[in-house]
Design an enzyme around this catalytic site. Structure first.
Site, PDB file in Angstrom:
ATOM      1  N   HIS A   1      -4.761  -6.221 -10.484  1.00  0.00           N
ATOM      2  CA  HIS A   1      -5.648  -6.910  -9.509  1.00  0.00           C
ATOM      3  C   HIS A   1      -6.269  -5.666  -8.451  1.00  0.00           C
ATOM      4  O   HIS A   1      -6.981  -5.766  -7.723  1.00  0.00           O
ATOM      5  CB  HIS A   1      -5.205  -8.127  -8.692  1.00  0.00           C
ATOM      6  CG  HIS A   1      -3.995  -7.983  -7.776  1.00  0.00           C
ATOM      7  ND1 HIS A   1      -2.844  -8.423  -8.031  1.00  0.00           N
ATOM      8  CD2 HIS A   1      -3.994  -7.587  -6.387  1.00  0.00           C
ATOM      9  CE1 HIS A   1      -1.926  -8.120  -6.936  1.00  0.00           C
ATOM     10  NE2 HIS A   1      -2.837  -7.664  -6.175  1.00  0.00           N
TER      11      HIS A   1
ATOM     12  N   SER B   1       0.782  -4.892  -2.890  1.00  0.00           N
ATOM     13  CA  SER B   1       0.431  -5.074  -4.390  1.00  0.00           C
ATOM     14  C   SER B   1       0.662  -3.973  -5.125  1.00  0.00           C
ATOM     15  O   SER B   1       0.077  -2.830  -4.917  1.00  0.00           O
ATOM     16  CB  SER B   1      -0.927  -5.648  -4.537  1.00  0.00           C
ATOM     17  OG  SER B   1      -0.893  -7.047  -4.131  1.00  0.00           O
TER      18      SER B   1
ATOM     19  N   ASP C   1      -0.946  -8.958 -14.817  1.00  0.00           N
ATOM     20  CA  ASP C   1      -1.305  -8.293 -13.790  1.00  0.00           C
ATOM     21  C   ASP C   1      -0.644  -7.097 -13.450  1.00  0.00           C
ATOM     22  O   ASP C   1      -0.037  -6.723 -12.533  1.00  0.00           O
ATOM     23  CB  ASP C   1      -0.950  -9.424 -12.501  1.00  0.00           C
ATOM     24  CG  ASP C   1      -1.688  -8.844 -11.235  1.00  0.00           C
ATOM     25  OD1 ASP C   1      -1.564  -9.587 -10.289  1.00  0.00           O
ATOM     26  OD2 ASP C   1      -2.386  -7.890 -11.396  1.00  0.00           O
TER      27      ASP C   1
END
Lengths: 720, 285
Positions: free
Chosen positions: A104, A228, A134
């Protein structure tokens, strides 16, 4: 054992390492056993220093390979291409420059810039993304690296983690690069079940389901947007997870054992080849069943359906091995087992159906992508995407040929068509000829828009929910249109404020209201008259100008506008100056063009809007007549000009070696750059009183990646 | 009434074969004029001059991800047989411009077409200029028509008194096939500030349409009156929020003359159309 001593012993034991105590006393290395023998005072110090040393040790092992990732994204909404930007974190995991991060973070990314520990910026390319887990891998540009050695972080064994273990989250929360936070493992096998208690995707990345295979490491090391893709590190300095989700004080990392496997496949294949059979599984908790795992739905034309499996069947054995999933946490392992089977391989399933035991052999197929490549046909305001096998199956299409309409820009040719095109339509023919895929519509679009003249009509055939329709669009070039101009009216180069009764008395005007001159614009005819700032205008051409309240603030202007505009037109003003009436004759001229009416230019490549310079711009900025250029009205933040640092309000004075005097010279300069496809363009701008040099790096890549287009065709052939 | 318009109305009264001069053969039937029925007479005399303007409103806001476009359809009144249409500026993007002022928003009506009668194709037109203060905009057909259009003559105007009948001539939406619609009201007020206008006695009137007396004489054009930027200052929370007014025909004529003169100058490349006017001040001594 005193609590603190015991705590020190546990700390050291959990780290699994010995802590040298040389800094405290000249003692041999401290072990878990010897820690309990230390005096209380020394234990306090050991506890504090020991933990700090463990953290710093782990930090130093991974920090050099921690990177910050900046991404320029391109997304398509409503038939319009929209650029954006984002940041995330990652870790260098190979000497070749591979960086692991989240999918992402890289999703929709067209350009990647990685900032290393020494703050150098290196461009990177996407090696592969796996939205299902992901995870993604980038590779640093060898050209930018120029052969230098890279620090590399190693993976640990996520299966060895236990609840309560210390973990460190590293990354760039809120783009604050190179931060660490400390927490403990809260849960080693977190899964997310939806409202129907089935473990399924928790989100969609680029239209692709994600999270179905992951048993997350839940922890409480604080993570925020920007973390992230960053590593979750144990106190040995090993990556045990990749931080993926978080919020409300909780973090969720993908376990390193899964990450290692996915990364290896991405590097080897550019994707993660997976098998699927076309059914969904659910745990048997609350079902009354004592063993097995429940099949809740089966896709009819997928391998499971073709083999005869039905929804409601309970799998009790897989390839001869008993399987049971009592709780949701046990589902991901089963789905991964199927996914990891070789594509085209066979799985033997023993199922229970209505009290009978049945055997089935299911041949797996390659897992299908949910979403295809997408682009925008800018001149038509049409978003188009390849039709994937998953989409074709979902919509029960008989063929994958054609392109899916993802959006239509308002006012565009497809929006004007009768009937208009809509998102969800499949374009099957263009100009009467069949259409195969995205790459083909792009080529044909380019050819049509290059024709002289462009055809007046273009017939398009679409499939819309099973109905075959035809429509006509009128393709046309993107025309530049200027906003309409106001009718010029009589104007005096000044600004005024109403003077009401109270203010008039204070000014010594015996309550006589009027309009006080607050500014006389230089370089206007009024500036050449006897009119002065401070004069209070009480009549215009022998008509009183007496405001009753603030609602009459525009009264004087309206009266002036009634004067017929002709050469030599004048206005006679009676003004009060220092309490005395004075007659002032002022030449009248026409209203000046305001910024709203200025001629504009909108460069779609640079996503840069400019307009001509107006009188009021010069006055606001106190620029003389020798200051020339065009005013920037706006630059899309993630567009080329925006990334180069151009802002609304900048005055572009030079582009490369071209001096910009007006819109004509600006357009000529930009056309020259477009023809030359320059790698770098220098804009010299005036911002207030300062000059700035802005370096813009255009990216002239084609609309569709040819390699991906070939891959799409290959998949289609294999599916047939 | 011009001679052409008079001819048209006579033809209509006689139930002549052509509906009106300049209209395509398939123009909608209008009822025979009846002296006893002012609505019918008004429609018969002037409905053909109420035309549809189709365009695409293009809005650009810097940093908003590109242009935003949407189709619009408004009505205007043909005021010159050669193809000059008067329309409400607020309906032609002026309202959006006003709301976006100070934020760098640019609103441009594009791809303008004028549809007369039953015509579905339309003729290409351009927005010549506008007067935001008066809520007027002028749209002109690009190519001179083969036959003159039916038009409303604003040069001979009636001046109704307080309490007298006003008839607004409008068209319904395309859902109702754009048939003519007549609204009746009275002169409710005749303010002189900020300008001389007629105020209809009831609210909710459509604007951008011509207005007539009960006898069918031209009064003027319904426009939306909003305070200027300066007028808004100091009005506080109780600021005037706008009203539909009838601009007298004489004002329309003056404004149109000024507008057309300016448009002509602009076409000739007059300095007034550029940033630097011809009449530049001498430096102050």
């Amino acid at each position: 054992m005193p609590l603190r001593t015991r705590a020190a012993a546990m700390l050291i034991a959990s780290a699994g390492i010995s802590v040298p105590c040389q800094s405290l006393t000249a003692q041999p290395p401290v072990t878990a056993e010897s820690a309990v023998k230390l005096s209380e005072g020394a234990t306090d110090t050991l506890l504090r220093d020991g933990l700090r040393n463990l953290i710093s040790g782990a930090r130093d092992k991974v920090f050099p390979s921690l990177v910050n990732i900046s991404v320029i994204t391109v997304n398509y909404y409503g038939g319009v291409e929209r650029k954006g930007g984002g940041t995330g974190s990652g870790t260098i995991i190979s000497k070749d420059g591979h960086v692991v991060t989240n999918a992402h973070v890289t999703s929709s990314g067209k350009k990647f810039k990685v900032t290393l520990a020494d703050k150098s910026e290196i461009s990177a390319e996407l090696v592969g993304e796996d939205p299902q887990t992901d995870l993604a891998v980038l590779k640093l540009s060898a050209e930018d690296l120029k052969g230098r050695a890279l620090p590399v972080a190693g993976f640990g064994d996520s299966d060895e983690l236990a609840m309560g273990d210390y973990v460190i989250a590293m990354g760039s929360p809120y783009s604050l690069s190179r931060s660490i936070t400390l927490g403990v493992v809260s849960n080693c096998e977190r899964v997310f079940a939806g409202g129907n208690e089935e473990v399924g995707p928790i989100d969609y990345i680029d239209g692709q389901a994600t999270g179905s295979y992951t048993r997350w490491i839940q922890h409480d090391a604080l993570i925020n947007p920007g973390n992230s893709g960053g590593p979750l590190v144990n106190l040995k300095g090993q990556i045990v997870g990749v931080n993926t989700r978080g919020g409300s004080g909780m973090g969720f990392a993908s376990p390193s054992n899964m990450v290692k496997d996915i990364v290896a496949k991405l590097i080897a294949h550019g994707e993660v080849p997976r098998s699927q059979v076309g059914f969904s599984l659910k745990q048997i908790e609350k079902s009354g069943l004592k063993e097995g795992v429940l099949i809740t739905s089966v896709i009819a034309d997928a391998p499971a359906g073709k083999a005869g499996i039905k929804a409601g069947d309970v799998i009790v054995k897989m390839d001869g091995t008993p399987v049971t999933a009592r709780f949701a946490e046990e589902i991901p392992a089963l789905t991964r087992r199927i996914a990891d089977t070789a594509i085209g391989g066979k799985i033997r399933l023993t199922v229970q159906r209505a009290g009978e035991t049945k055997e089935f052999e299911v041949t797996t197929e390659k897992m299908l992508k949910d979403k295809g490549d997408e682009t925008i046909l800018r001149g038509w305001g049409l978003g188009a995407e390849d039709v994937t096998e998953a989409y074709a199956r979902e919509l029960r299409l008989t063929s994958r040929d054609g392109v899916l309409v993802t959006g239509v820009r308002g006012g565009s040719p497809p929006a004007h068509a009768e009937p208009s095109l809509q998102g969800g339509d499949i374009i099957t023919t263009l100009d009467g000829k069949p259409l195969k895929n995205l790459a083909e519509i792009v080529e044909r679009y380019k050819a049509i828009m290059a024709m002289e003249p462009i055809p007046e009509f273009l017939m398009i055939g679409v499939e819309r929910r099973g109905k075959n329709q035809v429509t006509l669009i009128k393709p046309r070039p993107v025309k530049r249109e200027d906003p309409p101009r106001e009718v010029p009216k009589a104007w005096i180069g000044m600004e005024t404020q109403p003077v009401l009764k109270d203010l008039a008395r204070q000014l010594g005007h015996d309550g006589q209201t009027g309009f006080r001159v607050t500014r006389v614009y230089p370089k206007t005819l009024a500036a050449g008259s006897e009119l002065k700032v401070g004069d209070v205008i009480v009549s215009l051409n022998n008509e009183k100008t007496a405001p009753k309240g603030m609602q009459d603030a525009g009264f004087l202007r309206r009266q002036i506008e009634k004067i017929r505009l002709e050469d030599g037109a004048k206005a006679t003003l009676k003004v009060l100056r220092a309490g005395q009436p004075v007659d002032v004759t002022v030449p009248v001229e026409r209203t000046r063009i305001g910024p709203e009416e200025a001629r504009k230019d909108d460069n779609k490549d640079f996503e840069l809007g400019v307009r001509e310079l107006t009188f009021f711009d010069r006055d606001d900025n106190r620029w003389d007549d020798d200051v020339t250029g065009v005013m920037v009205t706006g630059a899309e933040p993630a567009g080329w000009a925006g990334l180069g640092g151009l802002f609304g309000g900048d005055l572009i004075q030079r582009i490369d070696s071209e001096t910009i005097t007006d819109l004509t010279s600006y357009r000529a300069a930009m056309e020259k750059i477009t023809k030359a496809q320059s790698d770098r363009v220098t804009f010299v701008v005036l911002r207030g009183v300062r000059t700035f040099y802005k370096f813009v790096e255009p990216d002239w890549k084609p609309l569709v990646d040819k390699k991906k287009a070939e891959q799409v065709e290959k998949e289609k052939k294999e599916a047939r | 009434m011009t001679s052409l318009a008079l001819t048209a109305s006579l033809l209509l009264a006689l139930g002549g074969g052509t509906d009106s001069v300049g209209l395509p053969a398939a123009a909608p039937r209008v009822p025979a004029a009846s002296a006893d029925n002012p609505y019918q007479k008004l429609v018969a005399d002037h409905a053909s001059a109420i035309v549809t303007i189709k365009f695409v409103m293009k809005m650009e806001m810097p940093g908003s991800g590109g242009d935003h476009e949407f189709e619009e359809e408004v009505f205007g009144v043909m005021m010159d047989p050669k193809g000059l249409v008067l329309v409400s500026n607020f309906q032609m993007g002026g309202m959006a411009s006003r709301m976006g002022r100070g934020q760098g928003m640019s609103v441009t009506p594009t791809q303008i077409k004028i549809l007369v009668g039953d015509d579905t194709e339309g003729v290409e037109a351009k927005l010549v200029t506008r007067d935001s203060e008066l809520d007027l905009a002028w749209v002109k057909v690009e190519k001179a028509p083969e036959k003159p259009f039916a038009a409303v003559d604003f040069s001979k105007a009636a001046e109704p008194k307080l309490g007298e009948t006003l008839l607004f001539l409008d068209r319904l939406d395309k859902y109702f096939d754009r048939v003519p619609m007549v609204y009746e009201t009275k002169v409710g007020a005749t303010p002189k500030k900020p300008r001389s206008v007629y105020l209809p006695s009831d609210e909710g009137r459509r604007y951008g349409v011509p207005v007539f007396t009960g006898m069918g004489e031209t009064v003027g054009f319904a426009a939306l009156q909003l305070p200027s930027e300066e007028d808004e200052q100091g009005m506080g929370m109780n600021r005037f929020r706008g009203a539909v007014v009838v601009l007298p025909a004489a004002e329309i004529v003056t404004a149109t003359e000024r507008a057309m003169k300016a448009a002509e100058s602009a076409e000739k490349g007059d300095a007034g159309a550029t940033e630097k006017p011809k009449t530049e001040a001498e430096p102050q001594k």
